[in-house]
Design a protein around this motif. Sequence first.
Motif, PDB file in Angstrom:
ATOM      1  N   UNK A 350       0.564  -0.554   0.458  1.00 16.75           N
ATOM      2  CA  UNK A 350       0.029   0.030   0.166  1.00 16.75           C
ATOM      3  C   UNK A 350       0.759   1.090   0.130  1.00 16.75           C
ATOM      4  N   UNK A 351       2.017   1.537   0.189  1.00 20.49           N
ATOM      5  CA  UNK A 351       3.510   2.811   0.449  1.00 20.49           C
ATOM      6  C   UNK A 351       3.693   2.607  -0.917  1.00 20.49           C
ATOM      7  N   UNK A 352       3.699   4.266  -1.125  1.00 19.88           N
ATOM      8  CA  UNK A 352       3.670   4.001  -2.595  1.00 19.88           C
ATOM      9  C   UNK A 352       5.190   4.163  -2.301  1.00 19.88           C
ATOM     10  N   UNK A 353       5.943   3.688  -4.352  1.00 19.59           N
ATOM     11  CA  UNK A 353       7.476   3.864  -4.127  1.00 19.59           C
ATOM     12  C   UNK A 353       7.772   4.834  -3.949  1.00 19.59           C
ATOM     13  N   UNK A 354       8.905   5.009  -3.511  1.00 21.74           N
ATOM     14  CA  UNK A 354      10.652   5.753  -3.281  1.00 21.74           C
ATOM     15  C   UNK A 354      10.463   6.687  -5.235  1.00 21.74           C
ATOM     16  N   UNK A 355      10.937   7.612  -5.512  1.00 24.70           N
ATOM     17  CA  UNK A 355      10.600   8.756  -6.137  1.00 24.70           C
ATOM     18  C   UNK A 355      12.611   9.525  -6.340  1.00 24.70           C
ATOM     19  N   UNK A 356      12.736   9.412  -5.088  1.00 25.11           N
ATOM     20  CA  UNK A 356      14.001   9.811  -4.393  1.00 25.11           C
ATOM     21  C   UNK A 356      14.854   9.177  -3.939  1.00 25.11           C
ATOM     22  N   UNK A 357      16.368   8.982  -3.878  1.00 27.73           N
ATOM     23  CA  UNK A 357      17.088   8.367  -3.177  1.00 27.73           C
ATOM     24  C   UNK A 357      17.458   8.904  -1.767  1.00 27.73           C
ATOM     25  N   UNK A 362      11.931  10.528   0.622  1.00 31.76           N
ATOM     26  CA  UNK A 362      12.229   9.533  -1.009  1.00 31.76           C
ATOM     27  C   UNK A 362      10.815   9.787  -1.665  1.00 31.76           C
ATOM     28  N   UNK A 363      10.386   9.922  -1.440  1.00 31.16           N
ATOM     29  CA  UNK A 363       8.859   9.994  -2.013  1.00 31.16           C
ATOM     30  C   UNK A 363       8.431  11.754  -1.987  1.00 31.16           C
ATOM     31  N   UNK A 364       8.209  12.150  -2.893  1.00 28.77           N
ATOM     32  CA  UNK A 364       7.024  13.325  -3.260  1.00 28.77           C
ATOM     33  C   UNK A 364       6.281  12.763  -3.829  1.00 28.77           C
TER      34      UNK A 364
END
Length: 690
Positions: A350-357, A362-364
Amino acid sequence: MTALVPRTIKLTFIFLLLHLAAAYAQTTTGTLVGFVTDQSGASLPGVSVVAIEQDTNRRRAALTDESGNYAITNLSVGIYRVHFQLAGFRGVEIPQLEVRVNESARRDISMQIGPLEQKLVIEADAIGLQTDNSSIGGTIRQDQLQQQLLNGRQLERLAQLFPGMVTAAPNSHLSNRGGFNSVGLDEHYFSFFVDGIDNNDPVIRNFSYRPVIDGVREVKVEESGYNAEFGRNGGAVISVNTRSGSNVLHGSFWEFWRNDNLDARNFFVPSYVDKPATLRNQFGMALNGPLKQDRTFFSIVVEGLLQKTGQARRATVPTDRMRLGDLSEIGGPVIPESQIHPVSREVLDAYPRADRPGITGNRTEIANKIENGYDISIRLDHQLFERTYLMGRYSTNTTRVIDPFRTETSGASNLSGFGQTADRFRTNLGLTLTTVIGDNMVNELRVGYNRFRQPQIPMNRGTPAQVPLMGYLKSFLFYNFFTAEPIGSNAEFERTVNVYNYMDSLAFTRGKHQLKVGVDARRYLVNAYNVGPNAFIFTGARTASSPTTQIPMADFLLGLPTQSVYFDGEPTGNTRKFEFAGYFQDDWKVTPRLTINAGLRWEYYGRITERVNKQSFWTPDCNCMRLAGVDASEGLVDNDLNNFAPRLGFAWRPLDDDTVIRASAGIFYDNDMRHNLEFATNPPFFFTRE
């Protein structure tokens, strides 16, 4: 503990007061006062003073007393043509004189000897200082309402134009609900009225219904020193008068459009993410005029709002390695996927994927808050008989809100997939029957109803493996293992607040005294519940019954919570309350330049009861819970019958109308609790188990 006043005695008491005392509650009218002399300066008794409202041709009359003073009370707000006549003197006419809500418009006249047929026309001076009342405040007129640039067209922002009125402190209870402070008093201590009808939300202590600006005639703000007809709260009094119809048909249309085409980009939003959207479209129409000339008038106001607000949040979510059980990035073990608990697996997904290192921030998250609604307000004014008038108004607002980050209420989240709906449904209804009994006496009967319904419903209903773990609330459970953002739904909350307002009023003039005597009865019905999802906390701490890895996220993956919170029972409360106030007010014209405002108010705050006595509290004398209606009174505590609130002030013009010295003092009471839902969710009715 003593019992509450028996219901039959209380109702009988109210009935007698309503029919024998003749009450006066929050006024929506103004007063025309003045002093008439001859050309030598001697007072003139017996002068006929007639005020005719410009829009509807309604007439009110009075005679000057032996000292030359006159007063026409309970005049509808508006522009009047005023005539002065006395045999042997030339008539005097003021073509336009404005009367404002809860103010005394003073006009002193000097009449000259001559034929009555000869008329002297005097232009009215611009309204300046309030010369006959000790209260401090001001009025915002209709033209000012139309000319002000208001972001969001929020009426309450205009009140902050007055000295001493400031925006509520950041992060305070009402800071995101349009709250403000007055002359240093708490943000909850305001009284709001629409056409004299209660407009307070008794739960959050703010306005309930916000009238559309184009349907408002004027707004009166009294910050301090107001007379005994106002009370219940110790802060400022804000009275809104809506527009009535007239003998001339008027119509208007409007639309306000705003988008993000020229907006700067949010500094914290990465360049590879679309700029958050902004769209606000507010539109409407107003139409008012006659249904029958000089007798029946209507006013209709409709406004719609379509709003989309892009919101950006920086969140911390599990990395791809963590999702596979590899916790080495945080100094933890590697947990085989076969040992990851099924519920934990669904939560991870259910967590969105990280899009930042990185492992933090790490997630916007970008999501749109949607707010779409409409307002409808209909008002009718009708002359039933020669001196009897009826006003009825029905106002309603429906607003649908999708709140992805839960910013509307407490429990904000940085994850947009666990938002809520936060709809609002508002109704304000008022009926006023006005009877002019004589030249110096007016009776008003008012009935009002104010309703606010606010359901707050979680949008994420959970996953299949969570269903057996759900308690009262069937939504995504709450998890916190501190390595990432807490995940899960907010509490489900719904409240419906009903306020019934009953008033009957009498205002009359005796010589130099303008007198008011009155009562105001209100009944509060609050139906609400507030319950959160079951929760699981993972701290990594060792316990005797639950050995752990000492790594919170490892415990989460293995399904080993340190603490769980489970809600059980019935969280709904249906609280009831009755309030009553009576007062006497005397505005004494000691001299044409000195007015003393004296009054006395008594307030009764009935104790809060629950529909089926579902209230309880802990008491140390037995170390036990006492139940309402069993071993405690239905209201839990004794009644308080000594709330007397005297008022005293003066307004003095020592030189001319440009200089007024005023002072006032009084005792004011405030009642924080009008719902008591906390006592309706105590054991044995509702439990929180850990």
